[in-house]
Design a protein around this motif. Structure first.
Motif, PDB file in Angstrom:
ATOM      1  N   SER A  65     -63.175 -46.456  30.320  1.00 51.75           N
ATOM      2  CA  SER A  65     -62.198 -47.528  30.126  1.00 51.75           C
ATOM      3  C   SER A  65     -61.007 -46.985  29.355  1.00 51.75           C
ATOM      4  N   LYS A  66     -61.300 -46.161  28.373  1.00 49.01           N
ATOM      5  CA  LYS A  66     -60.260 -45.479  27.601  1.00 49.01           C
ATOM      6  C   LYS A  66     -60.851 -44.182  27.090  1.00 49.01           C
ATOM      7  N   PHE A  67     -60.130 -43.103  27.285  1.00 52.29           N
ATOM      8  CA  PHE A  67     -60.604 -41.797  26.817  1.00 52.29           C
ATOM      9  C   PHE A  67     -59.564 -41.222  25.873  1.00 52.29           C
ATOM     10  N   THR A  68     -60.028 -40.721  24.735  1.00 52.16           N
ATOM     11  CA  THR A  68     -59.138 -40.147  23.735  1.00 52.16           C
ATOM     12  C   THR A  68     -59.587 -38.735  23.409  1.00 52.16           C
ATOM     13  N   TYR A  69     -58.659 -37.795  23.491  1.00 53.28           N
ATOM     14  CA  TYR A  69     -58.970 -36.432  23.090  1.00 53.28           C
ATOM     15  C   TYR A  69     -59.123 -36.394  21.572  1.00 53.28           C
ATOM     16  N   VAL A  70     -60.190 -35.754  21.097  1.00 52.43           N
ATOM     17  CA  VAL A  70     -60.428 -35.730  19.649  1.00 52.43           C
ATOM     18  C   VAL A  70     -59.336 -34.967  18.917  1.00 52.43           C
ATOM     19  N   GLU A  71     -58.653 -34.057  19.621  1.00 54.83           N
ATOM     20  CA  GLU A  71     -57.547 -33.331  18.989  1.00 54.83           C
ATOM     21  C   GLU A  71     -56.395 -34.267  18.637  1.00 54.83           C
ATOM     22  N   ALA A  72     -56.337 -35.417  19.318  1.00 53.30           N
ATOM     23  CA  ALA A  72     -55.248 -36.365  19.078  1.00 53.30           C
ATOM     24  C   ALA A  72     -55.564 -37.330  17.940  1.00 53.30           C
TER      25      ALA A  72
ATOM     26  N   GLY B  44     -56.517 -38.361  14.021  1.00 54.50           N
ATOM     27  CA  GLY B  44     -56.331 -37.872  12.668  1.00 54.50           C
ATOM     28  C   GLY B  44     -55.026 -37.120  12.520  1.00 54.50           C
ATOM     29  N   GLU B  45     -54.716 -36.782  11.294  1.00 54.15           N
ATOM     30  CA  GLU B  45     -53.490 -36.061  10.992  1.00 54.15           C
ATOM     31  C   GLU B  45     -53.755 -34.564  10.936  1.00 54.15           C
ATOM     32  N   PRO B  46     -52.770 -33.739  11.305  1.00 59.09           N
ATOM     33  CA  PRO B  46     -52.931 -32.291  11.171  1.00 59.09           C
ATOM     34  C   PRO B  46     -53.229 -31.925   9.726  1.00 59.09           C
ATOM     35  N   SER B  47     -54.137 -30.985   9.540  1.00 59.33           N
ATOM     36  CA  SER B  47     -54.525 -30.589   8.184  1.00 59.33           C
ATOM     37  C   SER B  47     -53.477 -29.718   7.525  1.00 59.33           C
ATOM     38  N   GLY B  48     -52.532 -29.171   8.286  1.00 61.74           N
ATOM     39  CA  GLY B  48     -51.497 -28.341   7.694  1.00 61.74           C
ATOM     40  C   GLY B  48     -50.678 -27.690   8.771  1.00 61.74           C
ATOM     41  N   ALA B  49     -49.699 -26.899   8.337  1.00 61.95           N
ATOM     42  CA  ALA B  49     -48.793 -26.272   9.305  1.00 61.95           C
ATOM     43  C   ALA B  49     -49.520 -25.331  10.240  1.00 61.95           C
ATOM     44  N   GLY B  50     -50.653 -24.803   9.783  1.00 62.06           N
ATOM     45  CA  GLY B  50     -51.374 -23.856  10.621  1.00 62.06           C
ATOM     46  C   GLY B  50     -52.355 -24.503  11.569  1.00 62.06           C
ATOM     47  N   ASP B  51     -52.420 -25.825  11.554  1.00 61.95           N
ATOM     48  CA  ASP B  51     -53.356 -26.531  12.419  1.00 61.95           C
ATOM     49  C   ASP B  51     -52.833 -26.513  13.845  1.00 61.95           C
ATOM     50  N   THR B  52     -53.547 -25.847  14.733  1.00 65.25           N
ATOM     51  CA  THR B  52     -53.108 -25.730  16.131  1.00 65.25           C
ATOM     52  C   THR B  52     -53.871 -26.678  17.045  1.00 65.25           C
ATOM     53  N   THR B  53     -54.777 -27.521  16.472  1.00 67.21           N
ATOM     54  CA  THR B  53     -55.579 -28.410  17.311  1.00 67.21           C
ATOM     55  C   THR B  53     -54.898 -29.747  17.540  1.00 67.21           C
ATOM     56  N   ALA B  54     -53.919 -30.119  16.689  1.00 67.50           N
ATOM     57  CA  ALA B  54     -53.260 -31.404  16.846  1.00 67.50           C
ATOM     58  C   ALA B  54     -52.482 -31.432  18.162  1.00 67.50           C
ATOM     59  N   THR B  55     -52.413 -32.629  18.752  1.00 70.70           N
ATOM     60  CA  THR B  55     -51.720 -32.767  20.020  1.00 70.70           C
ATOM     61  C   THR B  55     -50.212 -32.780  19.796  1.00 70.70           C
ATOM     62  N   ARG B  56     -49.522 -31.834  20.366  1.00 68.86           N
ATOM     63  CA  ARG B  56     -48.064 -31.756  20.246  1.00 68.86           C
ATOM     64  C   ARG B  56     -47.427 -32.814  21.139  1.00 68.86           C
ATOM     65  N   ALA B  57     -46.381 -33.445  20.615  1.00 69.28           N
ATOM     66  CA  ALA B  57     -45.665 -34.432  21.408  1.00 69.28           C
ATOM     67  C   ALA B  57     -44.975 -33.735  22.580  1.00 69.28           C
TER      68      ALA B  57
ATOM     69  N   PRO C  79     -51.809 -43.044  24.670  1.00 67.67           N
ATOM     70  CA  PRO C  79     -50.558 -42.299  24.450  1.00 67.67           C
ATOM     71  C   PRO C  79     -50.716 -41.120  23.505  1.00 67.67           C
ATOM     72  N   ARG C  80     -51.719 -41.157  22.635  1.00 67.76           N
ATOM     73  CA  ARG C  80     -51.939 -40.047  21.704  1.00 67.76           C
ATOM     74  C   ARG C  80     -52.349 -38.769  22.414  1.00 67.76           C
ATOM     75  N   ASN C  81     -52.908 -38.905  23.609  1.00 74.10           N
ATOM     76  CA  ASN C  81     -53.235 -37.716  24.385  1.00 74.10           C
ATOM     77  C   ASN C  81     -51.979 -36.954  24.806  1.00 74.10           C
ATOM     78  N   HIS C  82     -50.842 -37.642  24.756  1.00 70.80           N
ATOM     79  CA  HIS C  82     -49.561 -37.013  25.081  1.00 70.80           C
ATOM     80  C   HIS C  82     -48.750 -36.703  23.823  1.00 70.80           C
ATOM     81  N   GLY C  83     -49.342 -36.977  22.662  1.00 72.66           N
ATOM     82  CA  GLY C  83     -48.682 -36.657  21.399  1.00 72.66           C
ATOM     83  C   GLY C  83     -47.900 -37.801  20.785  1.00 72.66           C
ATOM     84  N   TYR C  84     -48.096 -39.047  21.281  1.00 75.25           N
ATOM     85  CA  TYR C  84     -47.361 -40.194  20.759  1.00 75.25           C
ATOM     86  C   TYR C  84     -48.326 -41.252  20.244  1.00 75.25           C
ATOM     87  N   ARG C  85     -48.006 -41.785  19.068  1.00 75.34           N
ATOM     88  CA  ARG C  85     -48.924 -42.710  18.419  1.00 75.34           C
ATOM     89  C   ARG C  85     -49.000 -44.041  19.147  1.00 75.34           C
TER      90      ARG C  85
END
Length: 250
Positions: free
Chosen positions: A136-143, A145-158, A205-211
């Motif tokens: 019904s709705k699927f969310t990537y876990v990388e999307a 929570g907030e990035p833990s820091g500048a070196g966090d490469t798992t966050a979904t980029r907009a 929308p968070r899967n595309h990097g937008y809240r």
């Protein structure tokens, strides 16, 4: 019954889900209802899922032990499916949250949907599309929570406007939903657009990097957006074609 009172079973495939994301996954589930069933499946003697042991007690998740009876076969999947069907037949739930990146759960999701259940999927970006699209709705876990820091490469980029417009499937989904929800002047209420999208596809929308959906729609540059008090209205931006140059006189 209010949405916050809906009863949801959270079933976790510990072999194919990151323990580090359990807090944000459960927070997301809480948006849809109460997670009154929380179970994680795996062979707890396997060091591969050792990271889950630290969070099971903290988040009141019941571990379900499943030994691997045959080498190369994941018995945990079967145990999880059997439990899901038992819970379905008990008729005490309003939805399921399936936490896994394994497409083998796609038939289970389709069966739950057939019975009118909402199924919220959570998995990593490597999750195959059949499982993603079935939920019904699927969310990537990388999307989440907030990035833990500048070196966090798992966050979904907009994704950029060019990337969004280059996604034919996304553009078709958005334009189709806006069109179906539009009034005589072509304007559509954001809430109606979101409802239309939810009825058509598994979309976040968070899967595309937008809240928010409104942020994503604006980022595409394909739509006019106007705000009136608490309402947001959307209209497909007319395509402007360059005018042909007048022929030169000889």
């Amino acid at each position: 019954m209010a949405d916050t009172e809906k009863r949801i079973a959270v079933l976790i495939d510990a072999d194919n889900a990151p323990a580090a994301k359990v807090d944000v996954i459960l927070a997301e589930v809480a948006r849809y209802g109460v997670a009154n069933v929380r179970r994680a499946y795996g062979d707890w003697k396997n060091p591969h899922i050792k990271s889950w042991e630290a969070v099971l007690h903290e988040y009141a998740i019941r571990p379900v032990q499943q030994f691997a009876y045959s080498r190369g076969k994941n018995a945990s999947d079967m145990a999880m499916v059997i439990d899901a069907m038992d819970l379905l037949y008990a008729r005490n739930l309003d939805g399921f949250a399936i936490v896994s990146s394994d497409a083998d759960f796609t038939p289970l999701v389709m069966r739950l949907l057939t019975d009118g259940m909402k199924v919220y999927g959570f998995g990593e970006k490597k999750t195959p599309e059949p499982f993603v699209n079935a939920c019904s709705k699927f969310t990537y876990v990388e999307a989440l929570g907030e990035p833990s820091g500048a070196g966090d490469t798992t966050a979904t980029r907009a994704r950029t406007a060019t990337e969004l417009r280059g996604d034919a499937k996304l553009v078709q989904l958005l334009r189709g939903a806006v069109d179906l929800a539009s009034d005589d002047d072509g304007w559509s209420n954001l809430g109606a657009v979101g409802h239309q999208i939810a009825n058509q596809a598994s979309f976040d929308p968070r899967n595309h990097g937008y809240r928010k959906l409104s942020d994503l729609i604006e980022a595409t540059g394909l739509f006019e957006v106007k705000r009136e008090h608490q309402n947001i209205w959307i209209r497909d931006r007319p395509v402007t074609r360059p005018r042909k140059a007048a022929p030169r006189s000889r």
